[in-house]
Design a protein around this motif. Structure first.
Motif, PDB file in Angstrom:
ATOM      1  N   ASN A  10     -20.760  10.830 -23.343  1.00  0.00           N
ATOM      2  CA  ASN A  10     -21.694  10.882 -22.227  1.00  0.00           C
ATOM      3  C   ASN A  10     -22.142   9.482 -21.818  1.00  0.00           C
ATOM      4  O   ASN A  10     -22.288   9.191 -20.641  1.00  0.00           O
ATOM      5  CB  ASN A  10     -22.921  11.723 -22.573  1.00  0.00           C
ATOM      6  CG  ASN A  10     -22.623  13.208 -22.549  1.00  0.00           C
ATOM      7  OD1 ASN A  10     -21.611  13.621 -21.992  1.00  0.00           O
ATOM      8  ND2 ASN A  10     -23.471  13.995 -23.156  1.00  0.00           N
ATOM      9  N   MET A  11     -22.366   8.621 -22.786  1.00  0.00           N
ATOM     10  CA  MET A  11     -22.801   7.267 -22.484  1.00  0.00           C
ATOM     11  C   MET A  11     -21.691   6.480 -21.800  1.00  0.00           C
ATOM     12  O   MET A  11     -21.939   5.677 -20.909  1.00  0.00           O
ATOM     13  CB  MET A  11     -23.260   6.553 -23.752  1.00  0.00           C
ATOM     14  CG  MET A  11     -24.561   7.110 -24.308  1.00  0.00           C
ATOM     15  SD  MET A  11     -24.999   6.369 -25.859  1.00  0.00           S
ATOM     16  CE  MET A  11     -25.708   4.849 -25.302  1.00  0.00           C
ATOM     17  N   ALA A  12     -20.464   6.704 -22.179  1.00  0.00           N
ATOM     18  CA  ALA A  12     -19.340   5.982 -21.600  1.00  0.00           C
ATOM     19  C   ALA A  12     -19.101   6.393 -20.144  1.00  0.00           C
ATOM     20  O   ALA A  12     -18.678   5.584 -19.334  1.00  0.00           O
ATOM     21  CB  ALA A  12     -18.091   6.207 -22.425  1.00  0.00           C
ATOM     22  N   THR A  13     -19.366   7.652 -19.812  1.00  0.00           N
ATOM     23  CA  THR A  13     -19.098   8.130 -18.460  1.00  0.00           C
ATOM     24  C   THR A  13     -20.308   8.011 -17.534  1.00  0.00           C
ATOM     25  O   THR A  13     -20.182   8.243 -16.343  1.00  0.00           O
ATOM     26  CB  THR A  13     -18.641   9.604 -18.494  1.00  0.00           C
ATOM     27  OG1 THR A  13     -19.658  10.380 -19.117  1.00  0.00           O
ATOM     28  CG2 THR A  13     -17.334   9.752 -19.217  1.00  0.00           C
ATOM     29  N   LYS A  14     -21.466   7.649 -18.040  1.00  0.00           N
ATOM     30  CA  LYS A  14     -22.657   7.528 -17.209  1.00  0.00           C
ATOM     31  C   LYS A  14     -22.499   6.353 -16.248  1.00  0.00           C
ATOM     32  O   LYS A  14     -22.136   5.253 -16.644  1.00  0.00           O
ATOM     33  CB  LYS A  14     -23.898   7.321 -18.079  1.00  0.00           C
ATOM     34  CG  LYS A  14     -25.179   7.376 -17.297  1.00  0.00           C
ATOM     35  CD  LYS A  14     -26.381   7.302 -18.183  1.00  0.00           C
ATOM     36  CE  LYS A  14     -27.629   7.338 -17.334  1.00  0.00           C
ATOM     37  NZ  LYS A  14     -28.820   7.159 -18.128  1.00  0.00           N
ATOM     38  N   LYS A  15     -22.772   6.595 -14.965  1.00  0.00           N
ATOM     39  CA  LYS A  15     -22.603   5.576 -13.941  1.00  0.00           C
ATOM     40  C   LYS A  15     -23.843   4.687 -13.875  1.00  0.00           C
ATOM     41  O   LYS A  15     -24.969   5.162 -13.995  1.00  0.00           O
ATOM     42  CB  LYS A  15     -22.379   6.269 -12.594  1.00  0.00           C
ATOM     43  CG  LYS A  15     -21.759   5.406 -11.553  1.00  0.00           C
ATOM     44  CD  LYS A  15     -21.338   6.243 -10.365  1.00  0.00           C
ATOM     45  CE  LYS A  15     -20.612   5.397  -9.359  1.00  0.00           C
ATOM     46  NZ  LYS A  15     -20.224   6.139  -8.182  1.00  0.00           N
ATOM     47  N   ASP A  16     -23.635   3.401 -13.683  1.00  0.00           N
ATOM     48  CA  ASP A  16     -24.728   2.444 -13.579  1.00  0.00           C
ATOM     49  C   ASP A  16     -25.577   2.782 -12.347  1.00  0.00           C
ATOM     50  O   ASP A  16     -25.043   3.038 -11.270  1.00  0.00           O
ATOM     51  CB  ASP A  16     -24.155   1.030 -13.452  1.00  0.00           C
ATOM     52  CG  ASP A  16     -25.208  -0.050 -13.604  1.00  0.00           C
ATOM     53  OD1 ASP A  16     -26.395   0.226 -13.359  1.00  0.00           O
ATOM     54  OD2 ASP A  16     -24.840  -1.183 -13.973  1.00  0.00           O
ATOM     55  N   SER A  17     -26.895   2.771 -12.485  1.00  0.00           N
ATOM     56  CA  SER A  17     -27.787   3.127 -11.385  1.00  0.00           C
ATOM     57  C   SER A  17     -27.661   2.159 -10.211  1.00  0.00           C
ATOM     58  O   SER A  17     -27.885   2.531  -9.066  1.00  0.00           O
ATOM     59  CB  SER A  17     -29.238   3.173 -11.872  1.00  0.00           C
ATOM     60  OG  SER A  17     -29.649   1.883 -12.303  1.00  0.00           O
TER      61      SER A  17
END
Length: 104
Positions: A10-17
């Motif tokens: 999940n952390m790897a696929t989270k997009k930068d805000s």
């Protein structure tokens, strides 16, 4: 073990805000901003672990650009590159670099 693996995925696929806020598809991918009052483009620049949102280019400017046809357009392009040469050389983290790459 499985729980930890899911968290990492999940952390790897989270997009930068910053990408979402700027509305760009990824790092170092410039995009037109037709509704911005002063700047014509935006890019979320990334160099190493530094990330920076950069707005660049004057809104509503026409002429010159990548394929100058007249002598005055050629001179205008040449003048821009000469005037901003030191800032362009700074690399991806400068607005001049992106203006040179995208607009000129």
């Amino acid at each position: 073990m499985d729980c930890i693996k899911i968290k990492k995925d999940n952390m790897a696929t989270k997009k930068d805000s910053r990408l979402t806020k700027a509305g760009v598809s990824g790092y170092n991918k410039p995009k037109r901003t037709p509704n911005h009052p002063t700047k014509s483009h935006v890019v979320v620049a990334k160099e190493g672990d530094k990330v920076k949102t950069i707005r660049f280019g004057q809104q509503g400017v026409s002429g010159a650009g990548k394929n100058p046809k007249t002598e005055s357009e050629k001179n205008r392009r040449k003048s821009f590159k000469a005037r901003h040469a030191s800032n362009i050389a700074k690399g991806k983290m400068s607005a001049a670099y992106w203006a040179n790459r995208v607009k000129w």
